[in-house]
Motif scaffolding. Structure first.
Motif, PDB file in Angstrom:
ATOM      1  N   CYS A   7       0.848  -1.197   0.000  1.00  0.00           N
ATOM      2  CA  CYS A   7       0.000   0.000   0.000  1.00  0.00           C
ATOM      3  C   CYS A   7       0.882   1.245   0.000  1.00  0.00           C
ATOM      4  O   CYS A   7       1.828   1.352   0.766  1.00  0.00           O
ATOM      5  N   CYS A  10      -0.128   3.203   3.651  1.00  0.00           N
ATOM      6  CA  CYS A  10       0.146   2.701   5.014  1.00  0.00           C
ATOM      7  C   CYS A  10       1.177   1.578   5.023  1.00  0.00           C
ATOM      8  O   CYS A  10       1.564   1.105   6.089  1.00  0.00           O
ATOM      9  N   SER A  12       0.910  -1.528   4.111  1.00  0.00           N
ATOM     10  CA  SER A  12       0.411  -2.911   4.223  1.00  0.00           C
ATOM     11  C   SER A  12       0.753  -3.706   2.972  1.00  0.00           C
ATOM     12  O   SER A  12       0.733  -3.166   1.871  1.00  0.00           O
ATOM     13  N   CYS A  21      -6.372  -1.213  -0.509  1.00  0.00           N
ATOM     14  CA  CYS A  21      -5.838  -1.666   0.781  1.00  0.00           C
ATOM     15  C   CYS A  21      -6.982  -1.869   1.777  1.00  0.00           C
ATOM     16  O   CYS A  21      -7.828  -0.991   1.951  1.00  0.00           O
ATOM     17  N   CYS A  24      -6.475   0.826   4.886  1.00  0.00           N
ATOM     18  CA  CYS A  24      -6.692   2.278   4.763  1.00  0.00           C
ATOM     19  C   CYS A  24      -7.391   2.685   3.465  1.00  0.00           C
ATOM     20  O   CYS A  24      -7.669   3.862   3.252  1.00  0.00           O
ATOM     21  N   GLY A  26      -6.106   2.679   0.566  1.00  0.00           N
ATOM     22  CA  GLY A  26      -5.123   3.276  -0.353  1.00  0.00           C
ATOM     23  C   GLY A  26      -4.791   2.395  -1.546  1.00  0.00           C
ATOM     24  O   GLY A  26      -5.194   1.226  -1.605  1.00  0.00           O
TER      25      GLY A  26
HETATM   26 ZN   LIG Z   1      -3.078   1.039   3.308  1.00  0.00          ZN
END
Ligand SMILES: [Zn+2]
Length: 343
Positions: A7, A10, A12, A21, A24, A26
């Motif tokens: 991501c 964040c 991830s 994601c 978040c 994203g």
């Molecule tokens: Zn994220």
């Protein structure tokens, strides 16, 4: 590690082809942590086992009046989007995906439709209700199912994402954006493994800017080039959210985009913060008017280079900046035959 997506907001790790994601919301990006392979540019996409190729990449770069034109309009479907479609569709085919959806009545839709067809996939393209023109016809000819959606551009995207087919979005899918790295590699290779001083691109949704930046960064990290070119994002007076953000100007998008540059339509791009970050680091943004675009378009055509109006923006911006002595590459994104109107 090869084949990892992360991501962009964040950090991830992407687990299994999710489009956004889970933590978040994203966008994901492909993590580039493998060495640059100079001898075989396709080897820089190690997540592809088998390429669904239509003859994309290695488009000509020609020099005219001291400027280089990278003619990505000469890709198989007539636009640079084939660089992203080939990597995304090849990857998805390798992952066993057989049915995809996408929302675009323009170059991205045509490109996804063509590569989806080449991969033997069922392709659904969601488009605004009132769509018309050469590109929509092109999508249809590739055999994609066209689904017309009432409402805003956002409603069209929502419908595509809500389809039971896998959402192969050219904006959200990291393997689409990632294919654009190939553009940076070719430009640098064709300049004798040197980065140009300036690289001009039209900017709308952001996949071109984000993708090409990753390519330059990859070569910088591996010592192939000693700098990232200044990337000049070009937008139109009607659609200039990125320039407005960079220059700190208040921007109110129009209710309807009527500019001749009809491929540049992202008034509220999802990847805005990512684009602004790159341009603050290594570039700038230039706004051009419709009058300037029309003059640039005509001048290019009179030199034998027929481009989309949305591609002519880079030439308009270049003329406006009055550079001299620097090495400059203008990215020609789409073929002029695609935006011819018959009346
Ligand atoms: Zn994220």
């Amino acid at each position: 590690m090869i084949n990892m997506e992360m991501c962009m907001r964040c950090g991830s790790v992407r687990e299994d082809l999710e489009v956004r994601c889970k933590r978040c919301g994203g966008p994901f990006k492909v993590v580039i942590d493998f060495p640059f392979v100079k001898s075989d540019l396709r080897a820089n996409f190690p997540y592809i086992k088998e390429w669904v190729t239509l003859g994309e990449f290695n488009t000509p770069m020609i020099r005219k009046n001291n400027v280089w034109f990278k003619l990505d309009s000469l890709n198989p479907t007539g636009s640079y989007k084939d660089r992203g479609a080939v990597t995304l569709i090849s990857y998805l085919k390798g992952r066993g995906i057989r049915r995809i959806s996408e929302d675009s009545s323009g170059n991205a839709g045509a490109s996804i439709a063509a590569y989806g067809a080449a991969a033997g996939m069922e392709v659904e393209i969601y488009v605004p209700e009132n769509v018309s023109g050469v590109k929509a016809k092109q999508i249809e000819l590739y055999g994609a199912k066209i689904i017309k959606v009432k409402g805003s551009r956002n409603d069209v995207a929502k419908a595509a994402e809500g389809s039971s087919a896998y959402y192969a979005s050219h904006i959200l899918q990291p393997h689409f954006r990632d294919g654009i790295r190939s553009l940076a590699y070719e430009v640098v290779r064709d300049l004798g493994w040197r980065a140009p001083d300036y690289f001009f691109i039209p900017t709308s949704a952001g996949s071109l800017l984000l993708g090409v930046y990753e390519g330059f960064k990859h070569m910088l990290n591996d010592g192939i080039i000693d700098k990232i070119p200044r990337i000049i994002s070009v937008q139109t007076e009607q659609v200039m959210p990125v320039c407005a953000k960079i220059k700190g100007i208040n921007y109110l998008p129009p209710t309807k985009v009527t500019s001749v540059a009809d491929a540049l339509v992202s008034t509220q791009p999802y990847l805005l913060e990512e684009m602004v970050k790159i341009l603050k680091e290594t570039g700038d943004c230039v706004v051009v008017s419709d009058e300037e675009i029309i003059v640039a378009h005509k001048e290019l055509a009179k030199n034998g280079i027929l481009v989309e109006y949305s591609s002519a923006v880079v030439y308009a911006a270049y003329k406006k900046m009055r550079l001299s002595g620097e090495s400059v590459v203008l990215h020609i994104t789409g073929h002029g035959l695609k935006s011819i109107k018959f009346s």
